[in-house]
Design an enzyme around this catalytic site. Structure first.
Site, PDB file in Angstrom:
ATOM      1  N   SER A  56      10.737  38.880  16.584  1.00 60.03           N
ATOM      2  CA  SER A  56      12.201  38.842  16.554  1.00 60.03           C
ATOM      3  C   SER A  56      12.788  37.809  15.608  1.00 60.03           C
ATOM      4  O   SER A  56      13.995  37.826  15.358  1.00 60.03           O
ATOM      5  CB  SER A  56      12.747  38.614  17.970  1.00 60.03           C
ATOM      6  OG  SER A  56      12.647  39.795  18.731  1.00 60.03           O
ATOM      7  N   VAL A  71       8.397  37.059  20.129  1.00 58.33           N
ATOM      8  CA  VAL A  71       7.355  37.178  21.142  1.00 58.33           C
ATOM      9  C   VAL A  71       5.947  37.056  20.567  1.00 58.33           C
ATOM     10  O   VAL A  71       4.973  37.051  21.306  1.00 58.33           O
ATOM     11  CB  VAL A  71       7.488  38.499  21.942  1.00 58.33           C
ATOM     12  CG1 VAL A  71       8.774  38.523  22.735  1.00 58.33           C
ATOM     13  CG2 VAL A  71       7.371  39.716  21.036  1.00 58.33           C
ATOM     14  N   LYS A 102      14.683  39.337  12.877  1.00 56.11           N
ATOM     15  CA  LYS A 102      16.056  39.811  13.037  1.00 56.11           C
ATOM     16  C   LYS A 102      17.034  39.018  12.184  1.00 56.11           C
ATOM     17  O   LYS A 102      18.065  39.555  11.745  1.00 56.11           O
ATOM     18  CB  LYS A 102      16.453  39.749  14.516  1.00 56.11           C
ATOM     19  CG  LYS A 102      15.676  40.739  15.384  1.00 56.11           C
ATOM     20  CD  LYS A 102      15.902  40.514  16.861  1.00 56.11           C
ATOM     21  CE  LYS A 102      15.078  41.494  17.694  1.00 56.11           C
ATOM     22  NZ  LYS A 102      15.137  41.207  19.143  1.00 56.11           N
TER      23      LYS A 102
END
Length: 309
Positions: A61, A256, A64
């Site tokens: 992530s 993660v 992102k």
């Protein structure tokens, strides 16, 4: 600085037993929860590293933030934020509930639904993943950064919850492309291998208002950097963003895969890594390393005159 990094490593090591590797993506379940490392890229060009800083892991992530940069560069502010909002959720990163109960538009680009919608803005008939990979390599300063094929295939096979979000958004005409195309791009973006040095350098680019710390080239426009760092503060650690803001107090983004990337305005980029995660999907070891460094170096945005960097 080296002594502080070493002390942070030992401090964080005592918390590693509290974390567990992600298992919902089968390839991530193979991670070693005893690994722990960090890197700092300072504004003066000095580099500091400790522990398993060279260990590669998938960006997950943290990607992102780069996806958002790319989407804003390619599609512009108006298009991107017609698809996704800017508010924190207080929900888990993979929650689907607000797409139906609040509004069809995801609340921010740092949750999965928001990142899928943002990724769709990068398509436009171009090879979006190649553009993303090129941008990631420039921000991290390493041309050998590449896709982890095993993790990509594992994510694509196991990503049914993300698939549900994408098709729900497609049914509401939110995506700029077919749901499967947006998902494939999203899974690839999350599956790029990096190490803490890569992410520390990227953090320094953000800390320097988008400029390459070595050449001074403007890699990212200042207005985009401001948006990205603001969303890192409010949404960067999912539903633990408030706790992180109090205890660490720097713009940061977690993944993660076990990494957390942080940016200290005009001073440094910092990244830490450990695969064991807490219940909210953030690395236990990385969180505590950054907590230690923030306290002992005075990095918190409200440290004021106490800042010792």
């Amino acid at each position: 600085m080296e002594s502080h990094l070493s002390a942070a490593l030992e401090y964080a090591r005592s918390f590693l037993h509290e974390g567990a590797v992600a298992t919902y993506i089968p390839e991530l379940a193979k991670g070693d929860p005893t690994q722990l490392g960090a890197a700092i890229y300072a504004a003066d060009g000095e580099i500091y590293r400790v522990g398993d800083w060279q260990q590669e892991f998938t960006i997950q992530s943290i990607s992102k933030t780069i996806t958002l940069i790319l989407a804003l560069q390619l599609a512009g502010y108006r298009k991107v934020f017609s698809k996704v909002g800017v508010e924190p959720t207080g929900d888990p990163f993979n929650s689907i509930v607000r797409l139906e109960t609040t509004a069809p538009r995801p609340l921010n680009p740092m949750i999965n639904a928001g990142a899928i919608a943002t990724a769709s803005c990068c398509m436009g008939g171009r090879d979006a993943f190649s553009e993303f990979l090129k941008l990631t390599r420039r921000l991290c300063g390493r041309s050998s950064i590449s896709l982890n094929e095993e993790v990509y295939r594992s994510e694509k096979q196991a990503g049914m919850r993300n698939r549900s979000m994408a098709y729900l958004m497609q049914s509401d005409n939110l995506l700029e492309c077919d749901a499967e195309d947006a998902l494939d791009l999203y899974f690839r973006m999350c599956s790029v291998n990096v190490n803490t040095m890569d992410l520390a350098r990227y953090g320094m680019v953000l800390a320097g208002n988008g400029k390459d710390p070595e050449t001074g080239e403007q890699l990212v426009e200042g207005w985009i950097v401001r948006i990205v760092k603001t969303l890192m503060v409010t949404c960067g650690l999912y539903d633990a963003s408030g706790e992180f803001a109090m205890k660490v107090g720097i713009p940061a983004k977690s993944g993660v895969g076990g990494g957390i990337m942080g940016s200290v305005e005009r001073k440094m980029g910092v990244a830490a890594f450990s695969p064991g995660l807490d219940a909210k999907g953030n690395s236990v070891g990385a969180f505590h390393m950054l907590e230690y460094l923030s306290h002992h170096l005075g990095l918190h945005y409200f440290a004021g005159s106490e800042c010792r960097v």
